[in-house]
Every structure is written in C-alpha cells, then in structure tokens.
Scaffold this motif. Structure first.
Motif, short mmCIF file in Angstrom:
data_model
loop_
_atom_site.label_atom_id
_atom_site.label_comp_id
_atom_site.label_asym_id
_atom_site.label_seq_id
_atom_site.Cartn_x
_atom_site.Cartn_y
_atom_site.Cartn_z
N ARG A 85 4.36 5.35 -5.54
CA ARG A 85 4.28 5.31 -7.00
C ARG A 85 3.30 6.38 -7.51
O ARG A 85 3.60 7.11 -8.44
CB ARG A 85 3.82 3.91 -7.45
CG ARG A 85 4.46 3.44 -8.70
CD ARG A 85 4.11 2.01 -9.14
NE ARG A 85 3.34 1.15 -8.28
CZ ARG A 85 3.85 0.29 -7.39
NH1 ARG A 85 5.16 0.19 -7.26
NH2 ARG A 85 3.08 -0.47 -6.66
N ASN A 86 2.16 6.49 -6.85
CA ASN A 86 1.17 7.50 -7.24
C ASN A 86 1.72 8.91 -7.00
O ASN A 86 1.51 9.80 -7.82
CB ASN A 86 -0.14 7.31 -6.48
CG ASN A 86 -0.89 6.07 -6.93
OD1 ASN A 86 -0.66 5.56 -8.03
ND2 ASN A 86 -1.76 5.55 -6.08
N ALA A 87 2.40 9.09 -5.89
CA ALA A 87 3.00 10.41 -5.61
C ALA A 87 4.05 10.74 -6.66
O ALA A 87 4.16 11.88 -7.11
CB ALA A 87 3.62 10.43 -4.21
N GLU A 99 4.05 9.71 -9.76
CA GLU A 99 3.33 10.06 -11.00
C GLU A 99 2.79 11.48 -10.90
O GLU A 99 2.84 12.24 -11.87
CB GLU A 99 2.20 9.07 -11.27
CG GLU A 99 2.68 7.68 -11.66
CD GLU A 99 3.58 7.68 -12.89
OE1 GLU A 99 3.26 8.35 -13.89
OE2 GLU A 99 4.64 7.01 -12.84
N VAL A 100 2.29 11.86 -9.74
CA VAL A 100 1.78 13.22 -9.54
C VAL A 100 2.93 14.22 -9.68
O VAL A 100 2.79 15.26 -10.32
CB VAL A 100 1.09 13.35 -8.16
CG1 VAL A 100 0.83 14.80 -7.80
CG2 VAL A 100 -0.20 12.55 -8.14
N GLU A 101 4.09 13.86 -9.11
CA GLU A 101 5.27 14.73 -9.20
C GLU A 101 5.73 14.88 -10.64
O GLU A 101 6.06 15.98 -11.09
CB GLU A 101 6.39 14.14 -8.33
CG GLU A 101 7.59 15.05 -8.21
CD GLU A 101 8.66 14.45 -7.31
OE1 GLU A 101 9.83 14.85 -7.47
OE2 GLU A 101 8.34 13.60 -6.46
N LYS A 102 5.75 13.77 -11.40
CA LYS A 102 6.14 13.84 -12.81
C LYS A 102 5.18 14.72 -13.60
O LYS A 102 5.61 15.54 -14.41
CB LYS A 102 6.16 12.44 -13.44
CG LYS A 102 7.36 11.62 -13.10
CD LYS A 102 7.36 10.36 -13.97
CE LYS A 102 7.38 9.14 -13.12
NZ LYS A 102 7.32 7.90 -13.89
N LYS A 103 3.90 14.54 -13.35
CA LYS A 103 2.89 15.34 -14.06
C LYS A 103 3.06 16.83 -13.73
O LYS A 103 3.01 17.68 -14.62
CB LYS A 103 1.48 14.87 -13.69
CG LYS A 103 0.39 15.56 -14.45
CD LYS A 103 -0.97 15.01 -14.11
CE LYS A 103 -2.05 15.74 -14.89
NZ LYS A 103 -3.38 15.25 -14.56
N GLN A 116 3.99 1.43 -1.06
CA GLN A 116 4.66 1.50 -2.36
C GLN A 116 3.74 2.08 -3.42
O GLN A 116 4.17 2.86 -4.26
CB GLN A 116 5.14 0.10 -2.79
CG GLN A 116 6.33 -0.39 -2.01
CD GLN A 116 6.69 -1.83 -2.33
OE1 GLN A 116 5.84 -2.62 -2.73
NE2 GLN A 116 7.96 -2.18 -2.13
N GLU A 117 2.49 1.72 -3.39
CA GLU A 117 1.51 2.25 -4.34
C GLU A 117 1.34 3.76 -4.13
O GLU A 117 1.26 4.53 -5.08
CB GLU A 117 0.16 1.53 -4.19
CG GLU A 117 -0.87 1.94 -5.20
CD GLU A 117 -0.49 1.62 -6.64
OE1 GLU A 117 -0.96 2.34 -7.54
OE2 GLU A 117 0.28 0.67 -6.88
N LYS A 118 1.29 4.18 -2.86
CA LYS A 118 1.19 5.61 -2.56
C LYS A 118 2.40 6.36 -3.11
O LYS A 118 2.27 7.43 -3.69
CB LYS A 118 1.08 5.85 -1.05
CG LYS A 118 -0.25 5.51 -0.47
CD LYS A 118 -0.26 5.77 1.03
CE LYS A 118 -1.49 5.27 1.70
NZ LYS A 118 -1.44 5.43 3.16
N SER A 167 0.83 -1.21 0.00
CA SER A 167 0.00 0.00 0.00
C SER A 167 0.86 1.25 0.00
O SER A 167 0.60 2.21 -0.75
CB SER A 167 -0.92 -0.01 1.23
OG SER A 167 -1.63 1.20 1.31
#
Length: 170
Positions: free
Chosen positions: A42-44, A46-50, A38-40, A36
C-alpha cells in the motif's frame, strides 16, 4: 493396560494441544506478516502514485515552457480575423509520460484530479493536432503563393486565394 491408555490419551491430548497452540501462533505470525506486506505494498502504491503525479506535473510544465519558447505567444496574440501564418515545428510526441503511464490514472483516488489530468492532455494533444493542421494549410498557401508569384498563372493564383480562405476559416 488402563495406565497405558491413559498415558497415550494424555500424550495425544498434550500433542494435540501443543500442535493447536503452535498452529495458532504460526497462523497469527503469518497473518501479521501478510498485513505487514500489504502495508508495504500500500505504501509502495502511494509512493508510485505520488511519483506519477510529479512526473505528470513536470511533463506538462516542460510542454508549456516549450510552447512559449517555440512561439506560442504568437498564437495567443493572434487576431482571429486574420490567417495564422506561423509554422510550429512539432515533430515529437511531447506526452511520453502520459502515453506510457496512462494506466496509472485509474489508481488516483481523487476523481477531479483524474479528470483534470485527462483534460489537460486532451487539450494539449488537440492543440498539437490543430497546429499541425494549420502548418499544412500554411505550407499549401506558401507553395501556391510562390507559384503564383513566379508564374502569374490564374490557376495558381486561384489556389493561393483558396488556401488563404481555408487559413482564415480555420
């Protein structure tokens, strides 16, 4: 004594079984928590990349608007056979996002996006370097042009003409 040993064995087995079951449940719970988290992350990421890509796009758009507003169209319309005598006032680092976040580029999965970002910045920085160099040539030409006009000194006229040749060649 046999009853005592059987009771102890039963207790040990029961304790060991309970401990094993408890340990497995704990392990599964920790594993689920790690996944869980790790998923957070990973999502963070992706948000940072965006957010980084949006910031890059905004910065490049702002620089392009600044270029047009400060006379960039003069350069676009310039005839290459003539010296470019316009001075662009370039005193700032217009690529703050890129400079302070260049490490983020490697996190972008798409190689063509990474390449295009780097190319855009290299092109922009190269244009700024060229404009700054042209500015120095224009100032040099203007200085000798003014001197030659006032002094009528052949040396100043020669330096003015040389500066003009440099401008035409650049």
């Amino acid at each position: 004594l046999q009853l005592f040993v059987n009771t102890i064995n039963t207790s040990v087995v029961a304790s060991a079984t309970g401990g094993l079951i408890g340990g497995c449940i704990t392990f599964l719970g920790v594993r689920k928590t790690i996944k869980s988290e790790q998923e957070k992350v990973r999502n963070a990421g992706e948000v940072e990349k965006k957010a980084f890509l949006q910031a890059v796009a905004t910065e490049l758009e702002a620089v392009a608007n600044r270029y047009v507003a400060s006379g960039g169209n003069k350069l676009d319309e310039h005839k290459t056979s003539e010296p470019y005598l316009f001075i662009h006032h370039i005193e700032e680092d217009y690529f703050t996002i890129f400079g302070s976040n260049a490490h983020q580029i490697g996190k972008i999965n798409d190689a063509s996006v990474r390449r295009n970002i780097v190319r855009a910045y290299i092109t922009g920085k190269g244009l700024i370097d060229s404009l700054r160099f042209n500015n120095s040539l224009v100032r040099k030409y203007q200085e000798f042009h003014m001197r030659a006009s006032q002094s009528k000194n052949p040396f100043d006229e020669q330096q003015r003409d040389l500066a003009l040749v440099q401008l035409k060649g650049y």
